[in-house]
Write an enzyme that holds these catalytic residues in place. Structure first.
Site, short mmCIF file in Angstrom:
data_model
loop_
_atom_site.label_atom_id
_atom_site.label_comp_id
_atom_site.label_asym_id
_atom_site.label_seq_id
_atom_site.Cartn_x
_atom_site.Cartn_y
_atom_site.Cartn_z
N ASP A 106 -5.16 -3.60 -9.41
CA ASP A 106 -5.84 -3.14 -8.13
C ASP A 106 -6.10 -1.79 -8.16
O ASP A 106 -6.37 -1.08 -9.16
CB ASP A 106 -4.72 -3.59 -7.07
CG ASP A 106 -3.48 -2.67 -7.02
OD1 ASP A 106 -3.33 -1.70 -7.99
OD2 ASP A 106 -2.56 -3.13 -6.42
N ARG A 150 0.05 -5.86 4.54
CA ARG A 150 -0.38 -4.50 4.61
C ARG A 150 -1.64 -4.16 4.99
O ARG A 150 -2.58 -4.47 4.43
CB ARG A 150 -0.15 -4.22 2.92
CG ARG A 150 -0.50 -2.65 2.60
CD ARG A 150 -0.02 -2.23 1.35
NE ARG A 150 -0.63 -2.95 0.42
CZ ARG A 150 -0.55 -2.43 -0.92
NH1 ARG A 150 0.34 -1.31 -1.32
NH2 ARG A 150 -1.08 -2.98 -1.97
#
Length: 524
Positions: free
Chosen positions: A446, A168
């Site tokens: 996160d 990603r």
């Protein structure tokens, strides 16, 4: 095109120097691809970011998302996406995490079907982290990835049957200050994508896999079309057949949820699936639609995937994907093992199983976990599938616009506000220290959960939201809670910078698009 690395001393730039493996990944040819992507596509990227702000102005004026009239033909006509690679047919459990060597090896060996190496929400974009991460992924495809813990002396090696690797890159909004083209800073998305594709696409194909990506934060069909053109150009430069690059798109913004079919269509040569990015989706819903007193959200813990707009978008994603031959990936379970408390740990695993069973029953083809210890529980739930995926399964009903916009109900509490402060500030402090995936209160956090925390606090404060005890969440109450919570965190590294920045974003009249943009300016 003139490209250069901005590697002046850290005192001048506020950044680190090229770290381990820089020479292996910052090659002239790889940087040429970065430069070409910038030259060809950066103006379009900036235009699309401007269009996000234009759409936000319409939301602020009272408009709500809806399905596009100008793309009705795409939604109503018959078409399907391209073929799915053999090694992505079974994606029952995917694990995500940062790109340091130990975590990459542990994730590859976790028993998950796929590992998504994350340069975005699970990585603090310090120069050393980014370059070392790229070097680690290149070393993996060359069969050279290993790690020895300097404290314990324990060695780590990739096992016999590793997970399929996907990557990603950062979202379109984030810059990479260390690289410029003709004096212009390049996009982090272009930098991350180009380096990985250039160095690893052919090596991955040689080993029976391919250049596979997760693309984050898209908000429209036009942004998807931009990525389609980026893929096409890269395939041409690498002399690959059209459609060799394969991507899964995270549907983690509410505008994108109303353009899922259009996103699939725009990327149909390269796309293999959509993913429910549940945490960022909550953040996006607050950010895009929550600037109104009639759309106040309850505590973050009350917004679960089995209710209201989250349940609706999950079901619609499954239906959309399976009608077009694409995988419908479920959301993240962020639980981590609860050490020293077997009862709490068992309860956490039960919640994971229940969440994953809901996903597989609804029709998802796979799911996400954040820790290797969760892989067995998630796999156990997905044993309910009769094959490697559920592409032939469709939901009994497809939610419409009203259900997609239905607000979650539940209490707004002082405890919820305190949790937002604790999680948001501690995560930001860790991010400023170079850590993008942070264990907090038995969850692996996160950037997405930090974004929810500050967005919700901003919303509650901006509208003086009523709490369940009858008080209003006004400036006086926020300041009191904030002072108490930060007072308990004084031993946390970077707490002063983190608490100042977080507070500034909460009390500001204007809503900052992304927490990571001002935070990036503070990175060492």
């Amino acid at each position: 095109m003139a490209h250069e690395l901005c590697d002046r001393p850290a005192a001048d730039r506020g950044r680190g120097q090229p770290g381990t493996g820089a020479g292996a990944v910052l090659t002239p040819d790889a940087l040429d691809l970065v430069a070409e992507l910038h030259e060809r596509f950066d103006s379009r990227r900036r235009q699309q970011l401007d269009k996000r702000l234009e759409r936000q102005a319409r939301f602020d004026a009272g408009e709500l998302p809806d399905f596009r009239e100008d793309t009705r033909e795409i939604r109503e006509s018959n078409w399907s996406v391209g073929s799915n690679p053999a090694d992505l047919q079974d994606r029952r459990v995917e694990i995500t995490g940062p790109t340091n060597a130990k975590m990459v090896i542990n994730a590859l060996n976790s028993g998950a079907k796929v590992f998504m190496a994350d340069f975005e929400d699970a990585t603090s974009p310090t120069w050393d982290e980014l370059i070392t991460g790229q070097a680690n992924l290149k070393a993996y495809w060359l069969g050279r990835l290993g790690f020895t813990d300097p404290e314990s002396g324990k060695g780590y090696q990739v096992g016999e049957n590793p997970a399929v690797l996907m990557v990603r890159p950062r979202g379109l909004h984030l810059p990479e200050d260390h690289v410029t083209v003709d004096g212009e800073v390049v996009a982090g998305a272009f930098f991350d994508f180009a380096l990985y594709a250039w160095h690893n696409a052919r090596a991955a194909l040689t080993k029976g896999s391919g250049p596979y990506f997760y693309i984050p934060k898209l908000e429209s069909m036009e942004e998807a079309a931009l990525w389609s053109d980026i893929f096409a150009l890269t395939e041409d430069r690498l002399r690959l057949e059209r459609g060799t690059i394969k991507a899964t798109i995270l549907i983690e913004t509410i505008p994108a949820a109303f353009e899922m079919e259009e996103i699939l269509y725009a990327l149909k040569e390269n796309i293999v699936g959509l993913n429910c990015g549940r945490w960022d989706y909550i953040f996006s819903t607050i950010k895009r639609l929550g600037r109104s007193a009639d759309r106040l959200t309850p505590d973050r813990s009350a917004m679960t995937m089995d209710k209201a707009f989250l349940a609706a978008y999950s079901l619609r994603l499954i239906d959309t994907c399976h009608r077009r031959g694409a995988f419908a990936m479920g959301g993240m379970s962020a639980f981590i093992p609860v050490k020293g408390d077997e009862g709490a740990n068992r309860a956490a695993m039960d919640k994971v199983r229940a969440d994953k069973l809901r996903e597989v029953t609804n029709g998802h083809d796979g799911t996400w976990v954040a820790h290797p210890a969760l892989v067995p529980a998630a796999l156990e739930a997905f044993e309910a599938m009769t094959g490697p995926n559920q592409l032939s399964k469709r939901p009994d009903r497809v939610p419409g616009r009203d259900e997609m916009l239905e607000l979650h109900t539940g209490p707004r509490t002082e405890q919820g506000a305190r949790e937002n402060i604790r999680v948001g500030v501690q995560y930001l402090a860790a991010w400023l220290g170079g850590k993008g995936a942070v264990p907090l209160y038995n969850l692996m956090e996160d950037a997405a959960t930090a974004e929810i925390s500050r967005a919700q606090l901003w919303q509650w404060l901006h509208f003086e939201a009523p709490l369940d005890d009858g008080r209003k969440f006004n400036r006086e109450l926020f300041d009191a809670l904030y002072e108490e919570e930060i007072g308990l965190l004084q031993e946390v590294e970077n707490i002063a910078d983190a608490s100042d920045l977080f507070r500034e974003m909460v009390v500001s009249d204007d809503f900052v698009e992304f927490l990571t943009l001002p935070a990036y300016e503070l990175l060492d």
